[in-house]
Structure formats: structure tokens, C-alpha cells
Design a protein around this motif. Structure first.
Motif, short mmCIF file in Angstrom:
data_model
loop_
_atom_site.label_atom_id
_atom_site.label_comp_id
_atom_site.label_asym_id
_atom_site.label_seq_id
_atom_site.Cartn_x
_atom_site.Cartn_y
_atom_site.Cartn_z
N THR A 27 0.23 -1.14 -0.10
CA THR A 27 0.11 -0.27 -0.57
C THR A 27 0.91 1.18 0.00
OG1 THR A 27 -1.88 -0.99 1.06
CG2 THR A 27 -1.50 1.41 1.24
N GLU A 57 -7.66 8.83 9.52
CA GLU A 57 -8.22 8.65 8.75
C GLU A 57 -7.68 8.03 7.14
OE1 GLU A 57 -11.12 10.25 5.09
OE2 GLU A 57 -11.30 11.37 6.62
N GLU A 60 -6.25 4.77 8.87
CA GLU A 60 -7.94 3.70 8.47
C GLU A 60 -7.54 3.23 6.92
OE1 GLU A 60 -12.62 3.85 9.07
OE2 GLU A 60 -11.00 5.40 9.78
N ARG A 61 -7.55 4.38 6.17
CA ARG A 61 -7.09 3.75 4.77
C ARG A 61 -6.31 2.54 4.49
NH1 ARG A 61 -8.64 9.43 1.42
NH2 ARG A 61 -7.83 7.85 0.16
N LEU A 63 -4.50 1.03 6.36
CA LEU A 63 -5.20 -0.60 6.64
C LEU A 63 -5.81 -1.15 6.42
CD1 LEU A 63 -4.39 0.06 10.56
CD2 LEU A 63 -2.19 -0.52 8.78
N ALA A 64 -6.95 -0.39 5.27
CA ALA A 64 -8.38 -1.10 5.07
C ALA A 64 -7.70 -2.15 3.44
CB ALA A 64 -9.12 0.12 4.30
N LEU A 65 -6.47 -1.15 3.13
CA LEU A 65 -6.07 -2.05 1.92
C LEU A 65 -5.86 -4.16 2.03
CD1 LEU A 65 -5.12 1.15 -0.59
CD2 LEU A 65 -6.98 -0.40 -0.70
N GLY A 66 -5.31 -3.84 3.28
CA GLY A 66 -4.79 -5.18 3.67
C GLY A 66 -3.51 -5.57 3.49
#
Length: 217
Positions: A27, A57, A60-61, A63-66
Motif C-alpha cells: 500500500t 483517516e 484507517e485507509r 490499513l483497509a487495503l490489507g
């Protein structure tokens, strides 16, 4: 507080294109702004614009991509005060964290868990006089020094710098890259072999895959 927000150009998942992590899913958090103007820069789109986002934010964004691997890049990410706590928070979240930095910005405040990928600017960049040599004292064996080379003169500068500053004895990985379309990797490999340099020759994998002009990949 300035550390509470970051001006972000883009956040996206791809594969790492350079460094010893090349080819791994990653990411990218690309921040806006840079105080250098290297002749060969391929991310000038990130000099301006972007959107100011709260640091929480951004975290969060990302980390959300994994992806297990996250890189903070730019522009020059270390110009923004919020980059330092963000790097630490990404480490706290269990990610392997990279920061791509120009060699001019002070790296002493970067969390020691982060892998610093730091340029040393060769003369062909037009910014060689901006190298912050004191940064070398803050590099560890987990870090990498990248030389971007436009021609034989840049290569000779890299070779002499490695030898004079004994960079190959510091334990850091040394990366040698060609300016895309300016220097042949075949030539660079031959020079490295002729001189017996202990460097890792690399190509920009993302440009091989998607082409030199693709963005956000």
C-alpha cells in the motif's frame, strides 16, 4: 496541531517497484509536496494539490487495503510533521513500513522500526549539493541507500562516494538505478561488474509492468 493532518496525493495498493521489497504487494501513501526538483523526477504530479486529511483517516485507509507492506512516499513525505507519528502508528498496527525519502530531509526522527529507503543524489539530478550527509549517521542495517544514475559520470560519482565514505561497510543495502530511458541497465551492470561494486542493480518494476507514464499503480 500540524501533526494531526496530512496533505495526501493518493493512497492505493500495488506491488513495490523498487528496493529489496520489489514485487511484494504494498500500500502506497503518497504525500503532496517536495522541496527538490531533480532533473529526472517521475512524480512531479505530487508537487502540488492533494487533499488535507486527518491522520487517523489516512491510517484507517492505508490499513483497509490489507497489504502487510506499507510505504510512505511523495513528493518528500518527511516535510510533513504528521508523517512521523503516522509511520509509528503503521508499525504499531503490525505492518512492515517503508519510507522513501530524498536524502535532503532529516531522517533522525523516523521510528527505528521503519525501513528507510534514502536517496543520495548524483550530479545528474541537479540536486547533489542538497544531500544531507549527516543522515548517514542515522541509517541502520535495515535501511537502504538508493542512487539514481543518468550517465557514466553519475556512476563514477556513486562508485567514488561508496568508496570514500565506506558505505559498503555500514551494513546498509546499496541500490543502483538507471534513469528510465537515459541509461541502459546493461551498461550499468557491466560497470558494476568491472569495478566489483557491492551494489544491487535494480529496475523500476512498476514501469516494466504498466509503462513509464502510468500513475497510481
Amino acid at each position: 496541531m500540524k501533526e494531526d493532518t496530512l496533505v495526501v496525493h493518493e493512497i492505493y495498493a500495488s506491488v513495490q517497484g523498487e528496493s529489496t521489497f520489489a514485487g511484494l504487494p504494498c500500500t502506497f501513501v503518497r504525500l503532496t509536496g517536495c522541496n527538490l526538483r531533480c532533473a529526472w523526477c517521475d512524480t512531479s504530479q505530487a508537487f502540488y494539490g492533494g487533499k488535507r486529511i486527518r491522520r487517523g483517516e489516512v491510517l484507517e485507509r492505508a490499513l483497509a487495503l490489507g497489504t502487510p507492506l506499507v510505504e510512505l512516499t511523495g513528493g518528500e513525505p518527511l516535510l510533513q510533521p504528521g508523517s512521523f507519528p503516522l509511520l509509528a502508528e503503521l508499525c504499531d498496527a503490525g505492518r512492515t513500513v517503508l519510507v522513501e525519502t530524498s536524502g535532503e530531509a532529516d531522517v533522525s526522527r523516523v521510528d527505528p522500526r521503519v525501513h528507510k529507503i534514502m536517496d543520495l543524489k548524483a550530479p545528474g539530478s541537479g540536486e547533489s549539493h542538497r544531500n544531507r550527509w549527516s543522515n548517514l549517521d542515522h541509517l541502520t542495517p535495515r535501511d537502504e541507500i538508493k542512487f539514481v544514475l543518468a550517465d557514466r559520470a553519475d556512476y563514477a560519482w556513486m562508485r567514488d562516494t561508496i568508496r570514500e565514505r565506506r558505505l559498503d561497510a555500514r551494513g546498509v543495502t546499496l541500490l543502483a538505478s538507471c534513469v528510465w530511458g537515459k541509461l541502459s541497465p546493461k551498461e550499468l551492470v557491466q560497470w558494476v561488474l568491472d569495478d566489483g561494486l557491492r551494489v544491487r542493480v535494480q529496475v523500476q518494476l512498476h514501469k516494466v509492468i504498466w509503462g513509464a507514464d502510468a500513475q497510481g499503480v
